[in-house]
Design a protein around this motif. Structure first.
Motif, PDB file in Angstrom:
ATOM      1  N   GLU A  39     -13.127  25.054  26.543  1.00  0.00           N
ATOM      2  CA  GLU A  39     -13.257  24.439  27.859  1.00  0.00           C
ATOM      3  C   GLU A  39     -12.263  23.300  27.995  1.00  0.00           C
ATOM      4  O   GLU A  39     -11.597  22.900  27.030  1.00  0.00           O
ATOM      5  CB  GLU A  39     -14.685  23.942  28.069  1.00  0.00           C
ATOM      6  CG  GLU A  39     -15.088  22.826  27.128  1.00  0.00           C
ATOM      7  CD  GLU A  39     -16.468  22.272  27.448  1.00  0.00           C
ATOM      8  OE1 GLU A  39     -17.139  21.849  26.522  1.00  0.00           O
ATOM      9  OE2 GLU A  39     -16.848  22.250  28.632  1.00  0.00           O
ATOM     10  N   ASP A  95     -15.119  23.586  33.034  1.00  0.00           N
ATOM     11  CA  ASP A  95     -16.205  22.779  32.473  1.00  0.00           C
ATOM     12  C   ASP A  95     -17.337  23.736  32.111  1.00  0.00           C
ATOM     13  O   ASP A  95     -18.026  24.267  32.967  1.00  0.00           O
ATOM     14  CB  ASP A  95     -16.676  21.724  33.485  1.00  0.00           C
ATOM     15  CG  ASP A  95     -17.707  20.783  32.883  1.00  0.00           C
ATOM     16  OD1 ASP A  95     -18.212  19.916  33.616  1.00  0.00           O
ATOM     17  OD2 ASP A  95     -18.025  20.922  31.672  1.00  0.00           O
ATOM     18  N   GLU A  97     -20.118  23.217  30.794  1.00  0.00           N
ATOM     19  CA  GLU A  97     -21.454  22.747  31.117  1.00  0.00           C
ATOM     20  C   GLU A  97     -21.803  23.008  32.589  1.00  0.00           C
ATOM     21  O   GLU A  97     -22.977  23.194  32.925  1.00  0.00           O
ATOM     22  CB  GLU A  97     -21.588  21.248  30.803  1.00  0.00           C
ATOM     23  CG  GLU A  97     -21.654  20.923  29.316  1.00  0.00           C
ATOM     24  CD  GLU A  97     -20.330  21.095  28.615  1.00  0.00           C
ATOM     25  OE1 GLU A  97     -19.283  20.951  29.279  1.00  0.00           O
ATOM     26  OE2 GLU A  97     -20.317  21.407  27.422  1.00  0.00           O
ATOM     27  N   SER A  98     -20.801  23.004  33.460  1.00  0.00           N
ATOM     28  CA  SER A  98     -21.067  23.329  34.869  1.00  0.00           C
ATOM     29  C   SER A  98     -21.230  24.827  35.065  1.00  0.00           C
ATOM     30  O   SER A  98     -22.023  25.267  35.889  1.00  0.00           O
ATOM     31  CB  SER A  98     -19.917  22.820  35.739  1.00  0.00           C
ATOM     32  OG  SER A  98     -19.816  21.414  35.642  1.00  0.00           O
ATOM     33  N   PRO A 101     -24.958  26.014  32.367  1.00  0.00           N
ATOM     34  CA  PRO A 101     -25.871  24.960  31.911  1.00  0.00           C
ATOM     35  C   PRO A 101     -26.978  25.538  31.042  1.00  0.00           C
ATOM     36  O   PRO A 101     -27.538  26.584  31.339  1.00  0.00           O
ATOM     37  CB  PRO A 101     -26.398  24.391  33.230  1.00  0.00           C
ATOM     38  CG  PRO A 101     -26.252  25.488  34.217  1.00  0.00           C
ATOM     39  CD  PRO A 101     -25.024  26.224  33.817  1.00  0.00           C
ATOM     40  N   ASN A 133     -19.048  15.899  25.487  1.00  0.00           N
ATOM     41  CA  ASN A 133     -20.193  15.193  26.049  1.00  0.00           C
ATOM     42  C   ASN A 133     -20.966  14.496  24.916  1.00  0.00           C
ATOM     43  O   ASN A 133     -21.465  15.167  23.990  1.00  0.00           O
ATOM     44  CB  ASN A 133     -21.131  16.178  26.763  1.00  0.00           C
ATOM     45  CG  ASN A 133     -20.506  16.767  28.006  1.00  0.00           C
ATOM     46  OD1 ASN A 133     -20.423  16.120  29.024  1.00  0.00           O
ATOM     47  ND2 ASN A 133     -20.042  18.014  27.874  1.00  0.00           N
ATOM     48  N   ASP A 290     -32.189  17.719  37.090  1.00  0.00           N
ATOM     49  CA  ASP A 290     -32.223  18.611  38.242  1.00  0.00           C
ATOM     50  C   ASP A 290     -33.604  19.151  38.549  1.00  0.00           C
ATOM     51  O   ASP A 290     -33.821  19.761  39.587  1.00  0.00           O
ATOM     52  CB  ASP A 290     -31.260  19.788  38.037  1.00  0.00           C
ATOM     53  CG  ASP A 290     -31.590  20.577  36.772  1.00  0.00           C
ATOM     54  OD1 ASP A 290     -32.398  20.074  35.970  1.00  0.00           O
ATOM     55  OD2 ASP A 290     -31.031  21.684  36.591  1.00  0.00           O
TER      56      ASP A 290
END
Length: 779
Positions: A39, A95, A97-98, A101, A133, A290
């Motif tokens: 990534e 990304d 993680e986007s 997830p 991260n 979220d």
């Protein structure tokens, strides 16, 4: 292409699977190409060399127009494949993680569409995690209230740290700052998450120390290692030795998607055996951020309700932790697992990946016209799609692979009947009730040269009067061709004629563009009355098609030729010759006949004879149509021996044309009577006239001798019947021989009917001339 799929591993962390892709139209496909990339690659970074892995040359990459078909913005359709070297490039920041997830495996499917011919290659790009991260705690600090009577070894749950990375880069361990009262223990929970807990190692004494400050550090396994910290403040309270206890450690529930907002999902319950404030429990979320956008929790009774839209296509399950805390500060957690059930709430989509730019009307059956795929976000039967065409069109749908379909021809195409088709493809899923959607494309049929030109008439007949101006238009032919462009552009030419080939160009020509036929010269009816042309209309197709038509041109007559007098003829000196008439000729005696011809035809050649002047009016009569000159009465004593008649010959044209003839008639019974009249004429002004006179006398003597020979021969043959030869005397003393079967040598042209009608009178005229000549010979 055929063969097995081979997996290859590049140097470093990139792992790529390079297969030999089968064409899209092959019944089965091998495993897709797999690439692995980390990534956070920069824009324009190389994912892999597609040309090499597909076995294509760099020229094939550009010629076949390789492009990416994907719904992810990370790989742009227009500039993902470098056509200079065949590399697949990253078009945006990645990304993991986007994209994925809470997923250990992150794979982005790509579809490479190639044209000329149409193929689809499937590529799986695995996004490898990097340690980008650090672990972090949802809150800035943790406050624990611990009763001073807490038993040694009591555990106090702490909020877990969160690390968006996965695998070795994810959260690995916790570290606690040194404190003699507490130690750290990490407990394995469901889903593999580590939950830190404080263990009381030494009895607390609020009077000695009412609070303690610790630092909890969360450490991941990346290289270099990244970490996050949180401060823990421990407040020592009076005795509250019973924490809340949930009725279940794990709650599971299944919900259909698209629930109305505010619908009750689940209610959790915790019990605390303490009394008073230490038994008052409040509930709160201890999970990812979220969750609060989708669900809401009643802090007093533990009821969970829907707060935002629940969409299976966005997320199929939710896992959360709920904390129950009593009034004494003791807390415990339970796990909530919510599974989202799919509903048939998404209609299938039809996505055209490639459409042929040119469909010729002679396309063969089964030719691939377009390539499209279907996509339904639902699962199971809700996502199973069938496609059909409702219109009656010469196309059908063939299933390919991986929800791909081909639109192929299924009938003959005729652009002249149907130049374009509007094809609507309807995709329907198998849900209850089923959902469907349609997508339309317009297919334009390209023209081929399959129609020959067609003339408006099967035969052309043109009438044109003679003496037309050169260059005048005499006709126009027209042919139509329903094809388009050069295939329907018609040119005209003359391919055959009954005229002399070398002279054809000097007679007529045709305009290649307009089909107008022009006369190159003035036509003469007397020379050319009709001719026929074969015209050809030819299109500009390849190969060219043509058609022929006959054009017959009839040249009409005009009254452009005046009558020409054949008899009486002029003498050598240009004067009219004499005819002799017996003095005893009775009324109605045939003296002579005016013979004339007209080169015209029809009415323009109908001749009439008119007596313009006469020395003795009333002595002679003239046949209007026959031209015969007869005596109207007997010769009188006062009538002159020499008579002059001026005869006009007129045709039937409008306006009429005419010619004149002068008749010199001499009343005489013998040649001696004629000769003095001749001698009375003025002597010729030149020697040539004298010579002509002697020639006439000589010819007269020869004629007399010949006549005697003929009479002798007749007498010798006794009773044999024979028609005597005719003699014609044009001048006293000059006779020539002719016969009923001998016609004058006329110039070109057709004798008028007036002459042909009165040939039967010719014998009588010749008999009279013969008698005159005999009398003259006797003299």
């Amino acid at each position: 292409m055929g063969g097995s799929c081979v997996q290859r591993r590049p140097a470093g962390r990139l792992q790529v699977l390079f297969p030999f892709l089968l064409p899209l139209f092959y019944p089965t496909l091998c495993e897709p190409i797999r690439y692995s990339i980390p990534e956070e690659l920069a824009k324009g970074s190389v994912v892999g060399n597609l040309a090499k892995d597909l076995g294509l040359s760099v020229l094939d990459v550009s010629a076949r127009k390789l492009r990416v078909s994907t719904e992810k913005l990370l790989f742009n359709r227009n500039n993902t494949v470098n056509r200079e070297n065949g590399n697949i490039l990253v078009s945006d920041r990645i990304d993991r993680e986007s994209l994925c997830p809470q997923s250990t495996l992150c794979v982005v499917p790509l579809e490479i569409v190639a044209e000329n011919p149409l193929n689809v290659f499937h590529i799986m790009v695995r996004i490898e995690d990097i340690n980008d991260n650090p672990p972090y705690f949802p809150q800035n600090s943790i406050v624990l209230q611990i009763n001073e009577l807490a038993i040694l070894g009591t555990r106090f749950g702490l909020e877990s740290a969160i690390d968006a990375d996965v695998g070795p880069n994810s959260l690995q361990s916790y570290q606690l700052s040194y404190n003699e009262y507490f130690s750290l223990m990490v407990k394995d929970k469901i889903e593999g998450k580590n939950a830190p807990e404080l263990i009381l190692e030494k009895p607390l004494d609020r009077e000695h120390q009412s609070s303690h400050f610790l630092v909890l550090t969360a450490v991941d396994g990346g290289d270099p290692v990244r970490s996050g910290t949180i401060q823990i403040r421990i407040e020592v309270t009076d005795a509250n030795d019973n924490p809340p206890v949930f009725s279940q450690d794990v709650y599971k529930v299944s919900l259909p998607e698209n629930l109305p907002l505010g619908t009750s999902v689940l209610k959790v319950t915790a019990i605390d055996q303490d009394e008073g404030i230490n038994a008052e429990i409040t509930y709160s979320f201890k999970t990812l951020r979220d969750i609060g956008n989708v669900f809401m929790l009643d802090h007093q009774n533990g009821e969970i309700k829907s707060k935002g839209p629940i969409d299976f296509e966005i997320r199929s399950s939710y896992t959360m932790s709920i904390e129950a805390k009593d009034g004494g500060g003791m807390a415990t957690e339970c796990k909530i697992i919510i599974e989202i059930l799919d509903e048939n709430d998404n209609a299938p989509e039809v996505i055209f990946t490639s459409v042929s730019n040119s469909i010729t009307e002679d396309a063969e059956h089964g030719m691939v016209i377009a390539l499209f795929k279907t996509h339904d976000k639902d699962l199971g039967e809700n996502g199973e799609v069938t496609c059909l065409i409702k219109e009656t069109v010469p196309f059908r749908i063939e299933s390919s692979a991986n929800n791909y379909y081909k639109l192929v021809t299924d009938g003959s195409l005729d652009r002249e009947k149907t130049p374009s088709y509007n094809v609507t493809i309807t995709a329907t899923d198998r849900g209850k009730p089923p959902l469907s959607s349609s997508s339309s494309i317009t297919l334009h049929i390209a023209d081929v040269n399959d129609n020959a030109p067609v003339f408006e008439q099967a035969f052309y007949l043109v009438h044109i009067a003679e003496n037309n101006p050169p260059g005048a238009s005499i006709a126009q032919v027209s042919a139509s061709d329903p094809d388009l462009g050069p295939n329907g552009r018609v040119s005209y030419s003359i391919v055959n004629s009954d005229l002399e080939p070398r002279a054809l160009a000097s007679y007529v020509s045709v305009s290649a563009q307009s089909g107008v036929v022009f006369a190159q010269r003035a036509f003469d009816h007397e020379q050319l009355r009709a001719f026929e042309l074969t015209l050809q209309a030819r299109d500009q197709g390849s190969p060219a098609l043509s058609a022929n038509v006959s054009l017959r041109v009839l040249v009409g007559d005009r009254n452009d030729n005046a009558p020409r007098v054949l008899y009486p003829a002029l003498g050598p000196d240009g004067s009219a010759l004499f005819d002799t008439v017996p003095r005893a000729a009775q009324p109605g005696y045939l003296v002579t006949k005016v013979v004339a011809v007209d080169a015209d035809s029809g009415h323009n050649a109908w001749l009439s004879y008119h007596l313009l002047q006469a020395s003795e009016p009333g002595l002679f009569s003239l046949g209007l149509r026959t031209g015969e000159v007869r005596t109207a009465r007997a010769l009188g004593d006062r009538d002159a021996a020499r008579q002059r008649l001026l005869v006009a010959v007129r045709d039937g044209g409008q306006p009429p044309l005419s010619a004149t003839a002068t008749l010199l008639l001499v009343f005489a019974d013998s040649l001696q009577e004629v000769l003095p009249d001749v001698s009375d004429r003025p002597a010729p002004s030149d020697p040539q006239a004298e010579l002509q006179f002697y020639l006439v006398v000589t010819l007269a003597l020869i004629s007399v001798l010949f006549l005697l020979a003929v009479i002798l021969a007749v007498a010798l043959r006794l009773g044999r019947s024979s028609r005597p030869a005719a003699w014609t005397c044009f001048q006293p003393g000059l006779c020539y021989k002719t016969g009923p079967g001998v016609s004058p040598n006329y110039s070109r042209g057709t004798l008028p009917y007036s002459y042909n009608m009165h040939l039967k009178h010719k014998a009588q005229i010749e008999t009279n001339h013969l008698r005159n000549c005999e009398e003259t010979a006797g003299f």
